[in-house]
Design a protein around this motif. Structure first.
Motif, PDB file in Angstrom:
ATOM      1  N   THR A   8     -68.760 -16.497  62.174  1.00  0.00           N
ATOM      2  CA  THR A   8     -67.435 -15.550  61.920  1.00  0.00           C
ATOM      3  C   THR A   8     -66.619 -15.925  60.831  1.00  0.00           C
ATOM      4  O   THR A   8     -66.643 -17.452  60.446  1.00  0.00           O
ATOM      5  N   GLY A   9     -65.286 -15.848  60.749  1.00  0.00           N
ATOM      6  CA  GLY A   9     -64.449 -16.819  59.744  1.00  0.00           C
ATOM      7  C   GLY A   9     -65.417 -16.681  58.178  1.00  0.00           C
ATOM      8  O   GLY A   9     -65.156 -18.244  57.929  1.00  0.00           O
ATOM      9  N   GLY A  10     -66.066 -15.364  58.134  1.00  0.00           N
ATOM     10  CA  GLY A  10     -67.216 -16.414  56.552  1.00  0.00           C
ATOM     11  C   GLY A  10     -66.731 -15.657  55.182  1.00  0.00           C
ATOM     12  O   GLY A  10     -67.629 -15.444  54.209  1.00  0.00           O
ATOM     13  N   ASN A  11     -65.728 -14.936  55.540  1.00  0.00           N
ATOM     14  CA  ASN A  11     -65.554 -14.407  53.579  1.00  0.00           C
ATOM     15  C   ASN A  11     -63.999 -15.359  53.670  1.00  0.00           C
ATOM     16  O   ASN A  11     -64.332 -14.805  51.538  1.00  0.00           O
ATOM     17  N   LYS A  12     -64.392 -16.605  52.996  1.00  0.00           N
ATOM     18  CA  LYS A  12     -63.499 -17.321  52.535  1.00  0.00           C
ATOM     19  C   LYS A  12     -63.611 -19.101  53.046  1.00  0.00           C
ATOM     20  O   LYS A  12     -63.892 -19.120  54.538  1.00  0.00           O
ATOM     21  N   GLY A  13     -63.442 -19.848  52.244  1.00  0.00           N
ATOM     22  CA  GLY A  13     -63.260 -21.609  52.151  1.00  0.00           C
ATOM     23  C   GLY A  13     -64.539 -22.180  53.005  1.00  0.00           C
ATOM     24  O   GLY A  13     -65.736 -21.533  52.491  1.00  0.00           O
ATOM     25  N   LEU A  31     -71.666 -11.422  57.447  1.00  0.00           N
ATOM     26  CA  LEU A  31     -70.822 -12.386  57.158  1.00  0.00           C
ATOM     27  C   LEU A  31     -69.688 -11.832  57.957  1.00  0.00           C
ATOM     28  O   LEU A  31     -69.216 -10.426  57.831  1.00  0.00           O
ATOM     29  N   GLY A  32     -69.223 -12.171  59.161  1.00  0.00           N
ATOM     30  CA  GLY A  32     -67.964 -11.733  59.908  1.00  0.00           C
ATOM     31  C   GLY A  32     -66.333 -12.630  59.413  1.00  0.00           C
ATOM     32  O   GLY A  32     -66.408 -13.080  58.958  1.00  0.00           O
ATOM     33  N   ALA A  33     -65.375 -11.343  58.946  1.00  0.00           N
ATOM     34  CA  ALA A  33     -64.341 -11.057  58.777  1.00  0.00           C
ATOM     35  C   ALA A  33     -63.612 -10.221  59.874  1.00  0.00           C
ATOM     36  O   ALA A  33     -64.314  -9.512  59.959  1.00  0.00           O
ATOM     37  N   ARG A  34     -62.303 -10.575  59.674  1.00  0.00           N
ATOM     38  CA  ARG A  34     -61.326  -9.855  60.368  1.00  0.00           C
ATOM     39  C   ARG A  34     -60.981  -8.805  59.489  1.00  0.00           C
ATOM     40  O   ARG A  34     -60.932  -7.280  59.700  1.00  0.00           O
ATOM     41  N   ASP A  35     -61.284  -8.862  57.774  1.00  0.00           N
ATOM     42  CA  ASP A  35     -59.758  -8.703  57.227  1.00  0.00           C
ATOM     43  C   ASP A  35     -61.300  -7.930  56.036  1.00  0.00           C
ATOM     44  O   ASP A  35     -61.896  -7.986  55.747  1.00  0.00           O
ATOM     45  N   GLU A  36     -61.408  -5.920  56.845  1.00  0.00           N
ATOM     46  CA  GLU A  36     -62.812  -5.770  56.021  1.00  0.00           C
ATOM     47  C   GLU A  36     -63.065  -5.786  54.504  1.00  0.00           C
ATOM     48  O   GLU A  36     -64.173  -5.891  54.052  1.00  0.00           O
ATOM     49  N   ARG A  38     -61.406  -7.844  52.260  1.00  0.00           N
ATOM     50  CA  ARG A  38     -62.019  -8.814  51.950  1.00  0.00           C
ATOM     51  C   ARG A  38     -63.718  -9.297  51.968  1.00  0.00           C
ATOM     52  O   ARG A  38     -64.322 -10.383  51.355  1.00  0.00           O
ATOM     53  N   GLY A  39     -63.422  -8.733  53.568  1.00  0.00           N
ATOM     54  CA  GLY A  39     -64.972  -9.157  53.560  1.00  0.00           C
ATOM     55  C   GLY A  39     -66.159  -8.852  53.125  1.00  0.00           C
ATOM     56  O   GLY A  39     -67.287  -9.141  52.923  1.00  0.00           O
ATOM     57  N   ARG A  40     -65.832  -7.437  52.362  1.00  0.00           N
ATOM     58  CA  ARG A  40     -66.645  -6.595  51.992  1.00  0.00           C
ATOM     59  C   ARG A  40     -66.628  -7.606  50.621  1.00  0.00           C
ATOM     60  O   ARG A  40     -68.141  -7.212  49.638  1.00  0.00           O
ATOM     61  N   GLU A  41     -65.599  -7.661  50.168  1.00  0.00           N
ATOM     62  CA  GLU A  41     -65.693  -8.487  48.492  1.00  0.00           C
ATOM     63  C   GLU A  41     -66.594 -10.061  49.030  1.00  0.00           C
ATOM     64  O   GLU A  41     -67.028  -9.933  47.990  1.00  0.00           O
ATOM     65  N   ALA A  42     -66.229 -10.058  49.413  1.00  0.00           N
ATOM     66  CA  ALA A  42     -67.201 -12.037  49.827  1.00  0.00           C
ATOM     67  C   ALA A  42     -68.539 -11.287  49.952  1.00  0.00           C
ATOM     68  O   ALA A  42     -69.677 -12.545  49.659  1.00  0.00           O
ATOM     69  N   SER A  43     -69.233 -10.672  50.619  1.00  0.00           N
ATOM     70  CA  SER A  43     -70.397 -10.245  51.089  1.00  0.00           C
ATOM     71  C   SER A  43     -71.400  -9.663  49.556  1.00  0.00           C
ATOM     72  O   SER A  43     -72.399 -10.221  49.349  1.00  0.00           O
ATOM     73  N   ALA A  44     -70.200  -8.915  49.238  1.00  0.00           N
ATOM     74  CA  ALA A  44     -71.276  -8.210  47.528  1.00  0.00           C
ATOM     75  C   ALA A  44     -71.116  -9.692  46.411  1.00  0.00           C
ATOM     76  O   ALA A  44     -71.987  -9.320  45.790  1.00  0.00           O
ATOM     77  N   ALA A  45     -70.066 -10.333  46.718  1.00  0.00           N
ATOM     78  CA  ALA A  45     -70.087 -11.063  45.298  1.00  0.00           C
ATOM     79  C   ALA A  45     -71.840 -12.423  45.709  1.00  0.00           C
ATOM     80  O   ALA A  45     -72.000 -12.877  44.607  1.00  0.00           O
TER      81      ALA A  45
END
Length: 245
Positions: A8-13, A31-36, A38-45
Motif C-alpha cells: 500500500t502507498g506504493g507510488n512514491k518514497g 503497487l497499491g496507490a490511491r492516485d490512479e 501516479r500509481g500507473r506512472e510509478a508501476s510503468a516506470a
C-alpha cells in the motif's frame, strides 16, 4: 513458485522502493496507490526495468477500493504471499501537543490504524492460501513505548501526538495479529525504516539522511522471511537490531 505481494502507498518514497526491491527479487508486486495517474506512472516506470509490477487503485480509507484491489489479486492468482502495510500520514507536524485536536487524531488514525485493519482484514483470506504468508507493518520509533519512555527520549521531545500514538496502536495490532494468525503460519512483524527523508516528514527538523534504499532493507527482509522464522517482532534499522516495543 513466484511470490505475490501487495504494497500500500506504493507510488512514491519508501513504498515505491519496497515495491522495487521485492520485484527485483522475482516477486509479482501489486503497487497499491490511491492516485490512479501516479500509481500507473510509478508501476510503468518500474516495469520498464523488466520487473513484474502491477498497479491497483487502493485507498486504505475506502473499503470499496480495498475490496476491489483484493478481488483483482484473487482473480489473477488466487492467493497473496506478502502484504506490506506501508501507507501512512503525519498530519500534525509543527503543532504543539496540547493544541492537537481530536479531529487531527481521527484523520491520522483513519489511515495509519483503521486503514491497516481494513486492508489486513480483506487480505487475510488470500494470505491463508499461501504456503508462507507474511505481513509487514511499517511502524516507527516514534511509536515505541520503550523509546518514548527513555529518560533522554528524543522521540518524546518531537511531540507528534497523533502520529506517535497511531504507530503505537499499529504496534499493538502487529502483536495481536501475529498471535491470531500464528496457527495459519502467517508471520506478522513491524519494521521501522529509520529517519528516511520522505514526503511524510518534509516539514520536520528530523528528516534524517538515510536513503529510501536504506529504509527498505528491514521491511524487505521481513517480507522475504522463510517459513517460521519470526512473528510478532519489531525490527529496527539493523536487521538484528530490535528497538523494543
Amino acid at each position: 513458485m513466484t511470490d505475490i505481494a501487495l504494497v500500500t502507498g506504493g507510488n512514491k518514497g519508501l513504498g515505491r522502493e519496497i515495491v522495487r526491491q521485492l520485484a527485483a527479487r522475482g516477486m509479482t508486486v501489486y503497487l497499491g496507490a490511491r492516485d490512479e495517474a501516479r500509481g500507473r506512472e510509478a508501476s510503468a516506470a518500474l516495469r520498464a526495468g523488466g520487473d513484474d509490477v502491477r498497479f491497483v487503485r487502493l485507498d486504505v480509507t475506502d473499503p470499496v477500493s480495498v475490496e476491489a484491489a483484493v478481488l483483482t489479486v484473487k482473480a489473477e492468482f488466487g492467493r497473496l504471499d506478502v502484504l506490506v502495510n506501508n501507507a501512512g500520514i503525519a498530519g500534525e507536524v509543527g503543532t504543539d501537543v496540547l493544541a492537537i485536536t481530536a479531529d487531527q487524531l481521527r484523520t491520522t488514525y483513519e489511515v495509519n490504524v483503521f486503514g491497516t485493519v481494513t486492508v489486513t482484514s480483506a487480505c487475510v483470506p488470500l494470505l491463508r492460501k499461501s504456503a508462507n504468508g507474511r505481513i509487514v507493518n511499517i511502524s516507527s520509533r516514534l511509536g515505541s513505548l520503550t523509546a518514548l519512555s527513555a529518560p533522554d527520549s528524543r522521540q518524546r521531545e518531537r511531540g507528534a501526538l497523533a502520529y506517535s500514538s497511531s504507530k503505537a496502536a499499529l504496534n499493538v495490532l502487529t502483536l495481536l495479529y501475529a498471535e491470531a494468525l500464528r496457527a495459519d503460519g502467517i508471520q506478522v512483524n513491524a519494521a521501522t525504516p529509520g529517519r528516511v527523508p520522505t514526503d511524510i516528514n518534509a516539514a520536520t527538523p528530523w528528516r534524517g539522511d538515510r536513503t529510501v534504499s536504506d529504509g527498505a532493507v528491514v521491511p524487505v527482509h521481513l517480507a522475504t522471511l522463510a517459513p517460521g522464522v519470526m512473528t510478532g517482532e519489531f525490527r529496527g534499522s539493523g536487521i538484528e537490531d530490535s528497538p523494543g516495543w
